[in-house]
Write an enzyme that holds these catalytic residues in place. Structure first.
Site, PDB file in Angstrom:
ATOM      1  N   ARG A   1     -10.330  15.177   7.082  1.00 19.05           N
ATOM      2  CA  ARG A   1     -11.115  15.561   5.889  1.00 19.05           C
ATOM      3  C   ARG A   1     -12.519  15.990   6.295  1.00 19.05           C
ATOM      4  NH1 ARG A   1     -10.267  10.110   2.741  1.00 19.05           N
ATOM      5  NH2 ARG A   1      -8.635   9.566   4.216  1.00 19.05           N
TER       6      ARG A   1
ATOM      7  N   ARG B   1      -2.414  -2.072  -3.623  1.00 22.54           N
ATOM      8  CA  ARG B   1      -3.647  -1.317  -3.415  1.00 22.54           C
ATOM      9  C   ARG B   1      -3.575  -0.075  -4.294  1.00 22.54           C
ATOM     10  NH1 ARG B   1      -6.181   0.799   2.303  1.00 22.54           N
ATOM     11  NH2 ARG B   1      -8.018   1.730   1.379  1.00 22.54           N
TER      12      ARG B   1
ATOM     13  N   HIS C   1     -12.788   2.783  -0.178  1.00 22.84           N
ATOM     14  CA  HIS C   1     -12.749   1.760   0.890  1.00 22.84           C
ATOM     15  C   HIS C   1     -13.279   0.416   0.383  1.00 22.84           C
ATOM     16  CE1 HIS C   1     -12.805   5.019   4.231  1.00 22.84           C
ATOM     17  NE2 HIS C   1     -11.589   4.497   4.146  1.00 22.84           N
TER      18      HIS C   1
ATOM     19  N   ASN D   1       0.882  -1.162   0.000  1.00 23.38           N
ATOM     20  CA  ASN D   1       0.000   0.000   0.000  1.00 23.38           C
ATOM     21  C   ASN D   1       0.923   1.215   0.000  1.00 23.38           C
ATOM     22  OD1 ASN D   1      -1.893   1.950   0.437  1.00 23.38           O
ATOM     23  ND2 ASN D   1      -2.677   1.118   2.358  1.00 23.38           N
TER      24      ASN D   1
END
Ligand code: ADP
Length: 391
Positions: free
Chosen positions: A238, A90, A178, A8
């Site tokens: 965020r 990912r 996600h 990742n």
């Protein structure tokens, strides 16, 4: 036996995990990360057996290639004579076309470059990780798994904004993110609670990044995240859902530009911005500051609203699954959210919640409530094993 590596890759770090395919399933052998890319980078890993390994990475401004060289050196030392047969990456964005993970080749690697404008903050780093891994592990098959793929089953009304149609055709859509977490939970439901999978389920991934996904029969039909990972729930840093008029105002009246807005919305808003204290839910829950309390209140309120909205979209609810760092570990946030959802048929068991049980709804509850740990790395590994026939 061959090994499987998951990666990742972000702007300043690469997280990895190592798996071995065994007859009973994928066994996790180690996890680790290289942090501080672009500066003095540092490698750390811990095996499942508990052996720790740490070292600085050579190179004054280490990049993804230096980082993967560090991973390779550690593998040779810790797992001698073992070969990495597949690397699973990912990748944040698969665009409208990638509904499944892919085996990477020169052609589709180049095509992923065209998606950079859709996720300029993340996709370039994911691709740098892929390029570095192809060089470091030339014999391995490279797999890309997309955070958007799981949501490609959205009906048009959950996939679009109310803009002129040409924008949709040009790729301005509600992609949702996600996806690897939701897919993992969907597989968990299939194996652990098969009766629920067929029904109407909302999964709340509440972590530093947070979103919810509405599923019917194990497939995503709506998500709180949209074109980017900014929409929906407020997150660690965020903003979540915001009136677009605020952004127009900040640009026209306050002279903000794309860069300053990006910093505001991605890095300085959410729990951190509201509280002025921290992006960490644990810190906020422990604080006496009114602004910390208000930030948690806002988080819970937005979770309620999105939960209600997605339940309406599904036409009712059979199960709610809570996951992610906050969903899995914060009994207090779970309690505050669930306490006010009786109208939806949620009747939860506070003692089971406090005890950290997997099922925290009462038998009479018409909506079952589960707390399940997500595991995006295992999802990456499972995809690679399936695609490369290593399982
Ligand atoms: P990411 O989205 O980066 O994968 P995680 O899923 O690990 O993040 O979630 C991180 C969040 O989970 C942080 O806000 C952290 O405070 C929160 N968290 C972890 N454990 C607890 C806990 N016991 N109580 C409350 N919040 C927790």
């Amino acid at each position: 036996m061959s090994l499987l590596l998951t990666l990742n890759a972000g702007s300043s770090s690469i997280k990895f995990a190592l798996f071995e395919p065994r007859p009973q399933g994928l066994e996790r052998l180690a996890v680790g990360q290289v942090e501080g890319l672009g500066e003095l980078a540092h490698f750390s890993a811990v095996t499942t057996a508990g052996e720790r390994h740490e070292q600085p990475i050579d190179g004054a401004a280490a990049d993804h290639s230096h980082a993967l060289q560090g991973v390779l050196d550690w593998l040779r030392l810790s797992f001698p004579n073992r070969e990495v047969a597949a690397v699973s990456h990912r990748v944040v964005h698969g665009g409208a076309e990638h509904v499944e993970p892919i085996l990477l080749d020169d052609e589709n690697r180049a095509q992923l470059e065209t998606l950079v404008p859709l996720a300029p903050l993340h996709q370039p780093h994911n691709l740098a990780g892929i390029d570095a891994a192809r060089l470091a592990f030339p014999q391995a098959q490279q797999v890309a798994c997309f955070d958007t793929s799981f949501h490609r089953s959205h009906p048009f009304v959950s996939d679009t904004f109310a803009l002129p149609r040409q924008y949709y055709e040009q790729g301005i859509r509600r992609y949702g993110f996600h996806g690897l977490s939701y897919e993992f939970i969907s597989r968990q439901l299939k194996s652990r609670h098969p009766g629920l999978l067929a029904g109407r389920v909302i999964v709340a991934h509440l972590g530093n990044g947070a979103s919810m996904c509405a599923m019917r029969a194990g497939r995503s039909v709506a998500s709180t995240m949209g074109f980017t990972a900014l929409d929906g729930l407020p997150m660690g840093t965020r903003c979540g859902q915001i009136d677009p008029g605020v952004l127009l105002y900040l640009v026209s009246e306050r002279g903000m530009n794309a860069q300053s807005l990006t910093d505001l919305l991605y890095r300085n808003s959410g729990l951190k911005g509201m509280s002025g204290l921290s992006n960490d839910m644990r810190v906020l829950l422990a604080s006496d500051l009114p602004s910390a309390r208000e930030a948690v209140d806002y988080f819970v309120e937005q979770c309620r609203r999105e939960l209600g909205g997605l339940a309406a979209s599904l036409g009712g609810l059979d199960a709610l699954v809570l996951t992610g760092g906050i969903g899995e570990h914060s009994a207090e946030v779970r309690s505050r959210l669930l306490r006010s959802m009786g109208w939806l048929g949620i009747d939860f068991d506070e003692s089971a919640n406090q005890a950290g049980a997997e099922e925290i709804s009462l038998p009479r509850s018409s909506v079952r409530v589960l707390v399940l740990a997500t595991d995006e790395e295992r999802m990456l590994a499972e995809h690679a094993a399936e695609l490369t026939a290593l399982s």
